[in-house]
Design a protein around this motif. Structure first.
Motif, short mmCIF file in Angstrom:
data_model
loop_
_atom_site.label_atom_id
_atom_site.label_comp_id
_atom_site.label_asym_id
_atom_site.label_seq_id
_atom_site.Cartn_x
_atom_site.Cartn_y
_atom_site.Cartn_z
N THR A 190 -3.77 -4.67 11.29
CA THR A 190 -2.91 -4.12 10.24
C THR A 190 -2.44 -2.74 10.73
O THR A 190 -3.05 -2.17 11.64
N SER A 194 2.63 -5.32 8.99
CA SER A 194 1.80 -5.48 7.80
C SER A 194 0.77 -4.36 7.62
O SER A 194 0.02 -4.04 8.54
N GLN A 195 0.71 -3.82 6.41
CA GLN A 195 -0.31 -2.82 6.06
C GLN A 195 -1.59 -3.49 5.59
O GLN A 195 -2.66 -2.92 5.60
N THR A 196 -1.43 -4.70 5.07
CA THR A 196 -2.53 -5.47 4.50
C THR A 196 -2.00 -6.89 4.31
O THR A 196 -0.81 -7.08 4.06
N MET A 229 -8.46 -5.40 9.95
CA MET A 229 -9.01 -5.45 8.61
C MET A 229 -9.51 -6.86 8.31
O MET A 229 -8.90 -7.84 8.71
N GLU A 255 0.82 -1.22 0.00
CA GLU A 255 0.00 0.00 0.00
C GLU A 255 0.85 1.27 0.00
O GLU A 255 0.42 2.32 0.47
N GLN A 313 -3.05 -8.70 1.92
CA GLN A 313 -3.56 -9.02 0.58
C GLN A 313 -2.67 -9.91 -0.28
O GLN A 313 -3.14 -10.90 -0.84
N GLY A 331 -10.80 -5.21 1.30
CA GLY A 331 -10.49 -5.07 2.72
C GLY A 331 -11.50 -4.15 3.36
O GLY A 331 -11.75 -3.05 2.87
N ARG A 358 -0.64 1.19 9.91
CA ARG A 358 -0.27 2.28 8.99
C ARG A 358 0.30 3.41 9.82
O ARG A 358 -0.38 3.92 10.72
N GLU A 377 -10.24 -9.22 5.24
CA GLU A 377 -9.82 -9.27 3.83
C GLU A 377 -10.15 -10.60 3.17
O GLU A 377 -9.43 -11.57 3.37
#
Ligand code: 4AD
Ligand code: MG
Length: 432
Positions: A205, A182-184, A222, A164, A186, A401, A207, A224
């Motif tokens: 997650t 981890s930001q995501t 999140m 991201e 995915q 997400g 940020r 996902e």
């Protein structure tokens, strides 16, 4: 004697029971004391009548401070005057833990003070109601995806990738190598979708957002899902069904919490009707420009006043489709007929709560993805495993997400996302 929880009072009317709890508040006169009791499951009233209990019990009742812990013995009765509907006629009080000068009193406190006392603030009726909503959304999420053949896959929290964007990373040292929170999940979920077909993750997650808004946390949960052989239109249908299912689950199972929060249940009901409206990014820009947002140009990200305006135009959650490629992450599938937009949608909650879902169809093709990774200045070696997915039976796939705290904030009608997390992590706040 049976020890019960307040929430189960309705099954014990006329019985003498014990309840372990805390004194949330108290009013007393010479003849009667009203104890506002809480035990974690709910709040209700205990009535101590001087003429009906031994003298020392009434004296104890009068001396109880806010947040003293007690075991109450008494008879459960219906109480038609209270919203909860039941109370306990107290016959005995055993003090378990004393409490002195509890800092959060029924009077108003400032936000900083409450945030500094989050460990205690959680005991209040409003926070209790919000956490009930959060819990219901978590429960409903598992129900929704488990009954539709998804399996839960837990992506790592310590990672070496930054899908991201590289500006909002919490960096950490991993035995001499740079790693990130981890930001995501995915990219890992895409790998898992190729192994298990339909997968979802649900976890924290991170940020390193420098933004101090009512929508941003630095640590948030999140949800996902990632689905193989699913084009984006089908993903949008799953998204709207999922969101409608969560709203309906809260209406079904959190009636009392919604009342405590003063939430308009008729309004919530309208969000259970699908499909949700869809508007293209292009049309959203035009809509804004035609309504006095002269500063908006094609290619800009929408700010919260823009999202609020668009959502108010529909009074429902609304999908904004096909965003400019220039402002979208590298992994999104380019539009087949236009090279300036990608197959992406954000779901904007109504009533000014902003984006709750970001999703897309994923790009396929080894060369295309490699080029995007290079263009974004990402290190090819870190993504070699991700590129491998393109070599061994790549298929169309889509995912999204959903931010748990933003969804809690919206459904509970709360002003700020910080109250949707038990111990929120915000810009400049990591205490308590
Ligand atoms: O739109 P985002 O950044 O999407 C992704 O991370 C995708 N990789 C998800 C996917 O396709 N698997 O974030 C998804 C959602 C947002 O819509 C928002 O609800 C929430 O996560 N979110 C935040 N919530 C609270 N605080 C923040 N700082 C958030 N950033 C994103
Ligand atoms: Mg987004």
């Amino acid at each position: 004697m049976e020890r019960i929880r307040i929430i189960d009072s309705k099954n014990h009317v006329g019985e003498t029971v014990q309840i372990g709890g805390w004194i949330a508040n108290k009013r007393s006169s010479g003849k009667i004391a009203f104890l506002q009791l809480r035990d974690g499951s709910a709040y209700f009233q205990g009535v101590v009548v001087k003429a009906e209990v031994p003298e020392e019990v009434f004296e104890t009742a009068k001396s109880l401070n806010q947040e003293t812990s007690v075991i109450i013995t008494g008879e459960i009765r219906e109480d038609t005057r209270s919203k909860f509907g039941y109370e306990i006629g107290v016959s005995n009080i055993e003090v378990i833990g004393e409490s002195h000068d509890y800092p959060i009193t029924p009077k108003e406190h400032g936000t900083d003070f409450l945030m500094d006392h989050r460990h205690l603030w959680l005991r209040s009726t409003k926070q209790h109601a919000i956490m009930q909503i959060r819990n219901e959304l978590i429960r409903a999420t598992y129900e929704f995806f488990n009954t539709r053949g998804f399996i839960k896959i837990d992506p790592p929290i310590l990672t070496s990738s930054a899908p991201e964007g590289t500006t909002e990373l919490f960096k950490t040292d991993y035995f001499g190598q740079e790693a990130y929170l981890s930001q995501t999940g995915q990219l890992y979920l895409e790998a898992a979708a190729m192994a298990f077909g339909k997968v979802f993750s649900f976890g924290p997650t991170f940020r390193a957002e420098k933004s101090k808004t009512r929508r941003h946390l630095t640590e948030f949960w999140m949800m996902e899902p990632e689905m193989a052989f699913v084009e984006h239109d089908e993903s949008l249908e799953i998204q709207e069904q999922y969101v409608a299912f969560m709203v309906q689950s809260c209406l079904d199972n959190c009636d009392y919490a919604l009342d405590v929060l003063g939430r308009d249940k008729e309004l919530l009901k309208t969000y259970t009707e699908t499909p949700y409206p869809r508007i293209s990014y292009d049309d959203a820009v035009t809509l804004l420009q035609e309504n006095g947002f002269d500063d908006v140009k094609w290619g800009d990200d929408f700010g919260s006043p823009h999202e609020t305006f668009i959502a108010n135009n529909f009074n429902k959650p609304v999908f904004i489709l096909n965003y400019p490629k220039s402002m979208s992450p590298f992994y999104m599938k380019p539009h087949p007929d236009r090279d300036d937009v990608v197959i992406r949608a954000d779901l904007i909650a109504p009533e000014g709560y902003g984006e709750i879902i970001g999703g897309s169809q994923r790009a396929v093709g080894y060369d295309y993805l490699l080029e995007q990774i290079e263009k974004d200045g990402l290190n090819e070696e870190d993504y070699a495993w991700y590129l491998d997915l393109q070599k061994y039976g790549s298929v169309p796939h889509s995912g999204f997400g959903l931010g748990l705290e933003r969804t809690v904030t919206w459904i509970s009608g709360t002003e700020h996302v910080r109250e949707a997390s038990p111990f929120p992590r915000l810009l400049h706040r990591i205490y308590p």
